[in-house]
Design a protein around this motif. Structure first.
Motif, PDB file in Angstrom:
ATOM      1  N   THR A 154      42.423  36.172  55.867  1.00  0.00           N
ATOM      2  CA  THR A 154      42.336  35.318  54.679  1.00  0.00           C
ATOM      3  C   THR A 154      41.410  34.123  54.866  1.00  0.00           C
ATOM      4  OG1 THR A 154      44.252  33.998  55.374  1.00  0.00           O
ATOM      5  CG2 THR A 154      44.685  35.936  53.999  1.00  0.00           C
ATOM      6  N   GLY A 155      41.202  33.745  56.136  1.00  0.00           N
ATOM      7  CA  GLY A 155      40.409  32.550  56.407  1.00  0.00           C
ATOM      8  C   GLY A 155      41.177  31.268  56.165  1.00  0.00           C
ATOM      9  N   GLU A 156      42.511  31.375  56.080  1.00  0.00           N
ATOM     10  CA  GLU A 156      43.352  30.217  55.820  1.00  0.00           C
ATOM     11  C   GLU A 156      44.382  30.041  56.943  1.00  0.00           C
ATOM     12  OE1 GLU A 156      42.460  28.396  53.379  1.00  0.00           O
ATOM     13  OE2 GLU A 156      41.234  29.812  52.233  1.00  0.00           O
ATOM     14  N   ARG A 157      45.056  28.898  56.944  1.00  0.00           N
ATOM     15  CA  ARG A 157      46.112  28.654  57.922  1.00  0.00           C
ATOM     16  C   ARG A 157      47.386  29.401  57.540  1.00  0.00           C
ATOM     17  NH1 ARG A 157      46.071  22.420  57.101  1.00  0.00           N
ATOM     18  NH2 ARG A 157      45.008  23.132  55.224  1.00  0.00           N
ATOM     19  N   CYS A 158      48.143  29.790  58.534  1.00  0.00           N
ATOM     20  CA  CYS A 158      49.435  30.432  58.304  1.00  0.00           C
ATOM     21  C   CYS A 158      50.522  29.637  59.028  1.00  0.00           C
ATOM     22  CB  CYS A 158      49.437  31.873  58.811  1.00  0.00           C
ATOM     23  SG  CYS A 158      48.410  32.968  57.818  1.00  0.00           S
ATOM     24  N   TYR A 159      51.628  29.441  58.345  1.00  0.00           N
ATOM     25  CA  TYR A 159      52.730  28.669  58.917  1.00  0.00           C
ATOM     26  C   TYR A 159      54.009  29.500  58.962  1.00  0.00           C
ATOM     27  CZ  TYR A 159      49.806  24.533  58.213  1.00  0.00           C
ATOM     28  OH  TYR A 159      48.789  23.626  58.255  1.00  0.00           O
ATOM     29  N   LEU A 160      54.805  29.241  59.983  1.00  0.00           N
ATOM     30  CA  LEU A 160      56.112  29.877  60.145  1.00  0.00           C
ATOM     31  C   LEU A 160      57.167  28.782  60.198  1.00  0.00           C
ATOM     32  CD1 LEU A 160      58.049  32.273  60.960  1.00  0.00           C
ATOM     33  CD2 LEU A 160      57.415  31.765  63.331  1.00  0.00           C
ATOM     34  N   ALA A 161      58.248  28.965  59.436  1.00  0.00           N
ATOM     35  CA  ALA A 161      59.316  27.970  59.423  1.00  0.00           C
ATOM     36  C   ALA A 161      60.663  28.635  59.227  1.00  0.00           C
ATOM     37  CB  ALA A 161      59.075  26.942  58.319  1.00  0.00           C
ATOM     38  N   VAL A 162      61.715  27.907  59.585  1.00  0.00           N
ATOM     39  CA  VAL A 162      63.087  28.362  59.362  1.00  0.00           C
ATOM     40  C   VAL A 162      63.829  27.273  58.596  1.00  0.00           C
ATOM     41  CG1 VAL A 162      63.230  29.866  61.390  1.00  0.00           C
ATOM     42  CG2 VAL A 162      63.816  27.440  61.613  1.00  0.00           C
ATOM     43  N   PRO A 163      64.918  27.646  57.901  1.00  0.00           N
ATOM     44  CA  PRO A 163      65.738  26.611  57.251  1.00  0.00           C
ATOM     45  C   PRO A 163      66.591  25.905  58.289  1.00  0.00           C
ATOM     46  CG  PRO A 163      66.694  28.787  56.886  1.00  0.00           C
ATOM     47  CD  PRO A 163      65.406  29.006  57.622  1.00  0.00           C
ATOM     48  N   ARG A 166      69.302  22.558  58.329  1.00  0.00           N
ATOM     49  CA  ARG A 166      69.983  21.444  57.669  1.00  0.00           C
ATOM     50  C   ARG A 166      69.357  21.125  56.314  1.00  0.00           C
ATOM     51  NH1 ARG A 166      71.273  17.245  62.706  1.00  0.00           N
ATOM     52  NH2 ARG A 166      72.639  18.682  63.860  1.00  0.00           N
ATOM     53  N   GLN A 167      69.137  22.161  55.534  1.00  0.00           N
ATOM     54  CA  GLN A 167      68.591  22.052  54.177  1.00  0.00           C
ATOM     55  C   GLN A 167      67.183  21.455  54.153  1.00  0.00           C
ATOM     56  OE1 GLN A 167      71.726  20.024  51.894  1.00  0.00           O
ATOM     57  NE2 GLN A 167      72.492  22.022  51.264  1.00  0.00           N
ATOM     58  N   GLU A 168      66.461  21.648  55.241  1.00  0.00           N
ATOM     59  CA  GLU A 168      65.057  21.273  55.308  1.00  0.00           C
ATOM     60  C   GLU A 168      64.251  22.445  55.853  1.00  0.00           C
ATOM     61  OE1 GLU A 168      64.548  16.545  55.968  1.00  0.00           O
ATOM     62  OE2 GLU A 168      65.235  17.638  57.736  1.00  0.00           O
ATOM     63  N   VAL A 169      62.948  22.307  55.792  1.00  0.00           N
ATOM     64  CA  VAL A 169      62.031  23.269  56.392  1.00  0.00           C
ATOM     65  C   VAL A 169      61.711  22.785  57.798  1.00  0.00           C
ATOM     66  CG1 VAL A 169      59.699  24.229  56.274  1.00  0.00           C
ATOM     67  CG2 VAL A 169      61.010  23.884  54.165  1.00  0.00           C
ATOM     68  N   LEU A 170      61.993  23.612  58.793  1.00  0.00           N
ATOM     69  CA  LEU A 170      61.666  23.292  60.190  1.00  0.00           C
ATOM     70  C   LEU A 170      60.518  24.188  60.629  1.00  0.00           C
ATOM     71  CD1 LEU A 170      62.277  21.908  62.943  1.00  0.00           C
ATOM     72  CD2 LEU A 170      63.854  23.806  63.407  1.00  0.00           C
ATOM     73  N   TYR A 171      59.372  23.587  60.910  1.00  0.00           N
ATOM     74  CA  TYR A 171      58.188  24.358  61.299  1.00  0.00           C
ATOM     75  C   TYR A 171      58.279  24.799  62.753  1.00  0.00           C
ATOM     76  CZ  TYR A 171      55.870  22.890  56.986  1.00  0.00           C
ATOM     77  OH  TYR A 171      55.548  22.701  55.679  1.00  0.00           O
ATOM     78  N   LEU A 172      57.944  26.071  62.974  1.00  0.00           N
ATOM     79  CA  LEU A 172      57.967  26.627  64.331  1.00  0.00           C
ATOM     80  C   LEU A 172      56.580  26.929  64.875  1.00  0.00           C
ATOM     81  CD1 LEU A 172      60.934  29.188  64.200  1.00  0.00           C
ATOM     82  CD2 LEU A 172      60.973  26.814  64.971  1.00  0.00           C
ATOM     83  N   ASP A 173      55.651  27.317  63.987  1.00  0.00           N
ATOM     84  CA  ASP A 173      54.339  27.727  64.496  1.00  0.00           C
ATOM     85  C   ASP A 173      53.296  27.663  63.393  1.00  0.00           C
ATOM     86  OD1 ASP A 173      52.545  28.533  66.397  1.00  0.00           O
ATOM     87  OD2 ASP A 173      53.426  30.503  66.746  1.00  0.00           O
ATOM     88  N   ALA A 174      52.054  27.615  63.804  1.00  0.00           N
ATOM     89  CA  ALA A 174      50.919  27.628  62.877  1.00  0.00           C
ATOM     90  C   ALA A 174      49.772  28.391  63.516  1.00  0.00           C
ATOM     91  CB  ALA A 174      50.480  26.211  62.537  1.00  0.00           C
ATOM     92  N   MET A 175      49.063  29.151  62.714  1.00  0.00           N
ATOM     93  CA  MET A 175      47.888  29.887  63.173  1.00  0.00           C
ATOM     94  C   MET A 175      46.684  29.528  62.305  1.00  0.00           C
ATOM     95  SD  MET A 175      48.704  31.663  65.805  1.00  0.00           S
ATOM     96  CE  MET A 175      50.229  32.109  66.639  1.00  0.00           C
ATOM     97  N   TYR A 176      45.544  29.399  62.970  1.00  0.00           N
ATOM     98  CA  TYR A 176      44.297  29.071  62.290  1.00  0.00           C
ATOM     99  C   TYR A 176      43.338  30.254  62.426  1.00  0.00           C
ATOM    100  CZ  TYR A 176      45.778  24.143  62.374  1.00  0.00           C
ATOM    101  OH  TYR A 176      46.459  22.965  62.206  1.00  0.00           O
TER     102      TYR A 176
END
Length: 253
Positions: A100-109, A111-121
């Motif tokens: 896609t040529g875009e960033r990709c993010y991985l997160a889990v729920p 405590r009712q928030e988004v917790l980021y685990l990883d990112a790829m460029y």
């Protein structure tokens, strides 16, 4: 200071409260910590010195102030490693980012928030890559959050809305709770969430949930980038591609 009947070691509580301050302000001195928490300077100095000796903090030789040390990074890495999805999803996210040529993010729920685990460029990206592990965001204004929340039960959605004011981050943020409920219905029907510059102006994303083997929401993955890249044609194409990769990830969970 927070009161909690389960806290048995008050000195450890003080040390962790001091360490937590560095998530709000990256560089702190003894006096600042003392004023923030209302703890004697001598106590603060002893705790900071101990955290420095254990490499949880580093001290600037010129200013005498402290910042987070290498052991905090090691703990963050260990946290990421506890989520097996990071190792499974990483290669697929990299392929998706390259395509896609875009960033990709991985997160889990969390405590009712988004917790980021990883990112790829993208492999050919000239952007400065940074670790996003451990960063958090609100659910209502992110594609990742909406993708996860829309696929949870009615009780979880109601509980979220009961305990959260929908803060406006941009003029596009959805702050009306009835409108947000409608957005979650559209998201679930469509199969993916859209962050239409709701968290950061000029940035759009699409996101989909990742389900575990019991069909419960486990995580979410997004494609994120400059708003002008997210044409209707690209969104339709990337949604199909995102679903394809998520199914591969789910099959390995």
């Amino acid at each position: 200071m927070a009161e909690n009947n389960e806290i048995k070691v008050k000195s450890l509580q003080k040390a962790l409260e001091i360490l937590n301050l560095f998530t709000e302000k990256p560089v702190l001195g003894v006096t600042e910590v003392s004023e923030y928490l209302g703890i004697y300077k001598s106590t603060v100095h002893n705790i900071l010195s101990t955290l420095k000796a254990m490499e949880y903090l580093e001290q600037d030789e010129e200013t005498g102030k402290y910042r987070l040390g290498i052991q905090v990074f090691n703990l963050s890495k260990a946290l990421g490693d506890t989520y097996s999805i990071t190792k499974i999803a990483g290669p697929y996210m990299q392929e998706l980012s390259n395509h896609t040529g875009e960033r990709c993010y991985l997160a889990v729920p969390y405590r009712q928030e988004v917790l980021y685990l990883d990112a790829m460029y993208p492999a050919d990206s000239i952007e400065l890559m940074r670790s996003i592990l451990g960063e958090r965001a609100q659910m209502h204004c992110t594609g990742l959050g909406k993708a996860m929340l829309a696929n949870m039960g009615e009780r979880e959605i109601s509980d979220y809305l009961e305990h959260h004011e929908l803060e406006a981050f941009t003029e596009n943020s959805i702050t009306d709770k009835e409108k947000f409920k409608e957005e979650l219905v559209r998201t679930k029907q469509r199969g993916y969430a859209i962050d239409d510059m709701e968290h950061e102006f000029g940035i759009k994303c699409i996101a989909m949930p990742v389900f575990d083997r019991t069909k419960n929401v486990y995580a979410a993955i997004s494609i994120s980038g400059l708003a002008q890249h997210f044409t209707d044609e690209n969104i339709a194409e990337w949604a199909i591609l995102l679903k394809k990769y998520i199914r591969k990830i789910e099959s390995r969970l």
